[in-house]
Structures are given as C-alpha cells and as structure tokens.
Write a protein that holds these residues in place. Structure first.
Motif, short mmCIF file in Angstrom:
data_model
loop_
_atom_site.label_atom_id
_atom_site.label_comp_id
_atom_site.label_asym_id
_atom_site.label_seq_id
_atom_site.Cartn_x
_atom_site.Cartn_y
_atom_site.Cartn_z
N ALA A 295 0.82 -1.22 0.00
CA ALA A 295 0.00 0.00 0.00
C ALA A 295 0.86 1.26 0.00
O ALA A 295 0.42 2.32 -0.51
CB ALA A 295 -0.92 -0.01 1.21
N LEU A 296 2.07 1.17 0.54
CA LEU A 296 2.97 2.32 0.58
C LEU A 296 3.77 2.48 -0.72
O LEU A 296 4.65 3.33 -0.80
CB LEU A 296 3.93 2.20 1.77
CG LEU A 296 3.25 2.33 3.15
CD1 LEU A 296 4.25 2.03 4.25
CD2 LEU A 296 2.69 3.74 3.33
N GLY A 297 3.51 1.62 -1.69
CA GLY A 297 4.13 1.78 -3.00
C GLY A 297 5.24 0.81 -3.32
O GLY A 297 5.84 0.90 -4.40
N ALA A 298 5.56 -0.11 -2.42
CA ALA A 298 6.62 -1.08 -2.70
C ALA A 298 6.16 -2.06 -3.77
O ALA A 298 5.00 -2.48 -3.79
CB ALA A 298 7.00 -1.83 -1.42
N SER A 299 7.07 -2.43 -4.66
CA SER A 299 6.74 -3.45 -5.65
C SER A 299 6.58 -4.80 -4.96
O SER A 299 6.96 -4.98 -3.80
CB SER A 299 7.85 -3.52 -6.71
OG SER A 299 9.05 -3.98 -6.10
N ARG A 300 6.01 -5.75 -5.71
CA ARG A 300 5.82 -7.07 -5.11
C ARG A 300 7.16 -7.70 -4.73
O ARG A 300 7.29 -8.32 -3.68
CB ARG A 300 5.08 -7.97 -6.11
CG ARG A 300 4.48 -9.24 -5.47
CD ARG A 300 3.67 -10.00 -6.49
NE ARG A 300 2.53 -9.22 -6.96
CZ ARG A 300 1.39 -9.11 -6.29
NH1 ARG A 300 1.25 -9.72 -5.13
NH2 ARG A 300 0.39 -8.40 -6.79
N LEU A 301 8.18 -7.49 -5.60
CA LEU A 301 9.51 -8.03 -5.30
C LEU A 301 10.11 -7.35 -4.09
O LEU A 301 10.71 -8.00 -3.22
CB LEU A 301 10.42 -7.88 -6.52
CG LEU A 301 11.86 -8.39 -6.36
CD1 LEU A 301 11.86 -9.89 -6.07
CD2 LEU A 301 12.68 -8.08 -7.61
N ARG A 302 9.96 -6.01 -4.01
CA ARG A 302 10.52 -5.27 -2.87
C ARG A 302 9.84 -5.69 -1.57
O ARG A 302 10.50 -5.83 -0.53
CB ARG A 302 10.33 -3.77 -3.12
CG ARG A 302 10.82 -2.89 -1.97
CD ARG A 302 12.31 -2.83 -1.95
NE ARG A 302 12.80 -2.01 -0.83
CZ ARG A 302 12.91 -0.68 -0.86
NH1 ARG A 302 12.56 -0.02 -1.96
NH2 ARG A 302 13.37 -0.02 0.18
N ALA A 303 8.52 -5.86 -1.62
CA ALA A 303 7.80 -6.29 -0.41
C ALA A 303 8.25 -7.68 0.03
O ALA A 303 8.38 -7.96 1.23
CB ALA A 303 6.30 -6.29 -0.67
#
Length: 515
Positions: free
Chosen positions: A141-149
């Motif tokens: 929700a804060l804008g992180a990509s799926r990979l970053r999350a």
C-alpha cells in the motif's frame, strides 16, 4: 535428559567405538596429508552446496504455492512433492543413470536436489503459512513493488525456516550415498562413498575412521555456522493462521514455476512406474504379481508383500520414537534459548550430528556395541526402528523448532501469570500454534523412515527386510523377474507414501495453513 540419553546410547557410543577401533590400527595424519583426501572434501562440499542452492531455488515457489495460494491441485502438489524424498537412493540413482548413462557431476547435483525439494517446501511453507500478511500488504500500500515487499518484509520473516531447511538439505547432500555411488562411479567420490569403499571392500578401518573424523569436523563446522546465522535472524513473529487466497498478478508466475518444478520432479517417478510395467513381451503386471513370492530362484527370504507390511510397521515405530525425542528436544531448546543458555546451541548442534554421520560407520558401530546391552540388542527387532528414529529425529526438530521459537513469548508469560502450569502453557499456547507443524513432522518422519536405506541395509536381518532393502537385493541379482519385482516394489513404495501423505492432508483443518 531424554534427548541426551538417546543420542548417547544410539549415536555417540556406536560411532565412538568404530572410530576408536579404526584409530587403534593407524593414524589420521597420514590420511589427511594426502592430496586426494582434500579433493574428496572439496567435491563433497561443492556438490552439496550446489544441490542445496538448487533445492532452495526450486523449493521456494512450491512452498509459496502450498502456503499462500488457493488453487486447484494444491493437494496434488503437496502429495507429489513428498514422493521423491522417500525413494531409496539406489533407485533414484538408477533412474537418473537412465538419463545420463555416463553419470557425472551434473546428474549427482540434480539427483540430490531432486530428493530435497520437499524439505524446503515443507519446512519453509510451515512458517510461511503463519507469517502475518498485513505487514506485506502495508508495504504494497505504501508503494513497494511485489519483489521489494517480498525481499524486505517476507524474506526476513522466513529466514529462520530457510536456514533450517538449508542446513538439513546440505547435510543430506553431503552424506548422500546411493546417488553418488551409482552416478559418480570411480571418477566422482564423496567422503561417504569413500568411507564405504574403505570399510567394506578394502577393510581399511583406519583410513575410514580418519575420513569419518574429517566428515565430523565438516558437519560440526556447517552446523555451528548455520546456528550462528539463524540466531542472528530469529525473533518472535506475529504468527497467525493465514488462509490461502487466489493468486493475483505476478503471483501466477510463481505458481506456474511451482507446477514446472513438480512436473520435473515427477518425470523420474513416472519413468519408474512405466519401467515396472514394461517387459520384453510388452506391458505386463508380472512384477507386481511376483511380489507375492520370493523372486526368481528364491532370491528373497520373504515375500515382497511381507516386506512392505514390515516397512510400514517399522516406520510407524520409528516415527513415534522420533516424535517423542524430537518434540521434547525442541521444547527444551526453546526453554534454554529463552534464558540465553549456551547449552541450547550445543544441544541443537548435537541433535543434528546424526545427519552428518556415515550410515556405514553407524551400522558397524551398532554391530560392535549393541551386544553389550541386555539380551544382545543386535538381534532385537527394536534395533532397526531405533536406528531409523535416529535419522528422523533431527528432521523433526528442524521442522518444529522454528515454529516454537516464533511463538510470542508474551503469550506464554500471560498464561503463566494467570496460574497455568508449564504443561498447561504448552497445551494451551504452544500446541495449538504448532499442531500442524507437529502433524507435518509426523508425516515427514514416517515417509523418511519408510524409505530409509543406509542404516537399515546393515541392520535388517535377512528374514526381516524392509521394502527398500528388498529392492536393493532384487537389483543386485540377475534375472528379468527380479528386475520387474524391484521396479514394482518401487511403485508400491510410492503408493504407500502417497497414501500416507493423503491421510495427513485429510487430517488438516481446511481453513488452516500449509501444515
């Protein structure tokens, strides 16, 4: 005291006896001074590291599918991924030899990874199913990509389970015997196969003992490094039962990757089933029908069906013993770690040692020492279940321990403050959160015991073999019928294993996580 007593009698004593016997006839330094010894060490660690990395890469997508996804066929994946892990190593070696007739390093690495994908999928999936999704959703929700999350939130939470799985897989690969013996031949040997050759064929006990000590040192070094790494990353996690949900977006790519991995795992399995039905005269069930007998020209002392029934009975006994010792060990380790005791790391490392010891060394150690127990324990029907339990116990500890360590300590403290006894705290707090991991550990232990070959081949009496021992004996004898029986017995073993896994799945709570 129970874990220490079990390890002392059925591990430390036999191994110390055989090593002491070998050292009494020679020395370690001459063996260590030879260049080929270090070549063996390098190849053993190198192929184990490569196979471990491959098992992790291929096992994580399967763990994600089992733990997080609500898709059709997940139950099939859950059962199918277990089958390779319980196949006798000699059988898998022959299956890969059919694809790579000349053998080599690549088929050795692939075959060892083939065995251990289930370890990664089950161990990591057990924790992944309980990692709170809300932190990952918040990152998205804060804008992180799926990979970053995944790399920033999910992966650190899974680090203890990944570390546990990696240490178990590495030890399995480093001590792999049947696969290396079949696929490596005389060109590629590991410490395990060299110990076997020097003990059984060359009767070089001093050389075998020296290599056993080297193997001990390598295993302890790996366990210590792995334990330190896990200790830095382990912490209490906000565990909760996370129901699987339908994949979205890029998650489908991971699901497809998981299915490709499962398809690759099933290729040698399907090949074995096909081979069990193929004869010179076409398709036939002759091998299956022959399991009611003793093979061509009476190769076996008992029928194949009798061996199958005995395998199930022995594996059940071994699983019960391993569960008792393993769960008690895990509870003790959690308690000791809570108080910051150095003894916790020492006991944790000691419990893993049986995975890194040659089955040849252990088997000969039993034959040398067990006659000192009341009633000449070498002829006791309990010897094989206890030997298998020794192999299974570290696996149970590695599955249960990460979940118990991740339980929020405040829950235990609250229950104790309200007057609950230690037993009631375990029953009301730990057990509900770890129940599915305990169930998975039981199922895992059963199928591992069912396919255990190394120690059992040395200890099983000729008139009381298990099914993997019968398979090896049939393959070592000439005759078309013996070959057909061996492949049919492999298929039967796979069916029994799959049935056991399906029973475990039926006991699962449908809305629960992976285990």
């Amino acid at each position: 005291m129970l874990p220490l007593a079990f390890l002392g009698v059925f591990f430390a004593w036999p191994v110390a006896a055989i090593v002491g016997l070998g050292l009494g006839e020679g020395g370690v330094l001459p063996v260590l001074a030879r260049a080929d010894t270090w070549d063996l060490i390098g190849f053993t660690l190198g192929q184990a590291a490569a196979a471990t990395a491959l098992a992790l890469v291929t096992g994580l997508p399967v763990a994600f599918l089992l733990a997080r996804c609500r898709v059709r066929g997940a139950g099939v994946v859950r059962a199918a991924v277990m089958v390779p892990f319980v196949l006798p190593t000699v059988v898998v070696g022959l299956a890969f030899r059919a694809l790579w007739p000349s053998g080599g390093v690549l088929p050795i690495v692939l075959a060892n990874a083939f065995f251990n994908v289930a370890v990664v999928a089950r161990t990591v999936g057990g924790l992944w199913a309980r990692v709170d999704r809300r932190a990952e959703d918040a990152a998205r929700a804060l804008g992180a990509s799926r990979l970053r999350a995944f790399t920033s939130v999910v992966l650190p939470s899974l680090a203890p389970a990944i570390g546990s799985a990696a240490s178990v897989v590495f030890l399995f690969c480093a001590t792999s015997f049947g696969v290396v013996l079949v696929l490596g031949g005389a060109r590629h040997r590991t410490l395990e196969t060299e110990i076997y050759l020097r003990t059984v064929e060359l009767f070089d006990l001093s050389g075998a003992a020296a290599l056993s000590l080297v193997q001990f040192a390598a295993v302890i070094a790996v366990l210590v490094v792995g334990g330190l790494a896990r200790r830095r990353r382990e912490k209490s996690l906000p565990l909760r039962v996370e129901p699987p949900r339908r994949p979205a977006g890029g998650e489908w790519a991971v699901v497809v990757a998981a299915w490709l991995v499962v398809s690759a795992l099933l290729t040698p399995v399907v090949g074995l089933v096909v081979r069990s039905l193929a004869t010179r005269d076409g398709w036939s069930f002759a091998g299956y029908a022959a399991l009611a007998g003793t093979g061509e020209r009476g190769t076996l002392a008992v029928s194949g069906l009798d061996a199958a029934v005995r395998s199930v009975r022995v594996a059940t006994d071994a699983t019960l013993v391993a569960l008792l010792v393993g769960v008690v060990s895990a509870v003790v380790l959690v308690g000791l770690r809570r108080h910051g005791s150095w003894f916790a790391e020492t006991l944790d490392t000691a419990l893993m040692l049986p995975l890194g010891v040659s089955a040849v060394t252990l088997g000969f150690g039993y034959l040398v020492t067990m006659d000192a127990l009341p009633g000449d324990f070498r002829t006791s029907p309990l010897l094989v279940p206890l030997a298998q339990a020794l192999v299974v116990t570290p696996l149970i500890v590695r599955i249960v321990l990460p979940v118990l360590r991740a339980v929020d300590e405040r829950l235990r403290q609250a229950a104790a403050t309200l007057g609950a006894s230690p037993w009631r705290v375990w029953r009301e707090v730990d057990f509900p959160l770890a129940a599915r991991s305990l169930l998975a550990a039981a199922g895992f232990g059963f199928v591992v015991a069912l396919g255990e070959f190394g120690a059992t081949s040395f200890l099983a009496r000729p008139d009381a073999p298990t099914l993997p021992v019968v398979i090896a004996r049939l393959m070592s004898r000439p005759g078309e019928l013996n070959s057909q029986m061996a492949y049919a017995a492999c298929a039967v073993l796979m069916v029994v294993t799959t049935a056991a896994v399906l029973v475990i799945e039926r006991l699962r709570v449908p809305s629960g996580g992976e285990f």
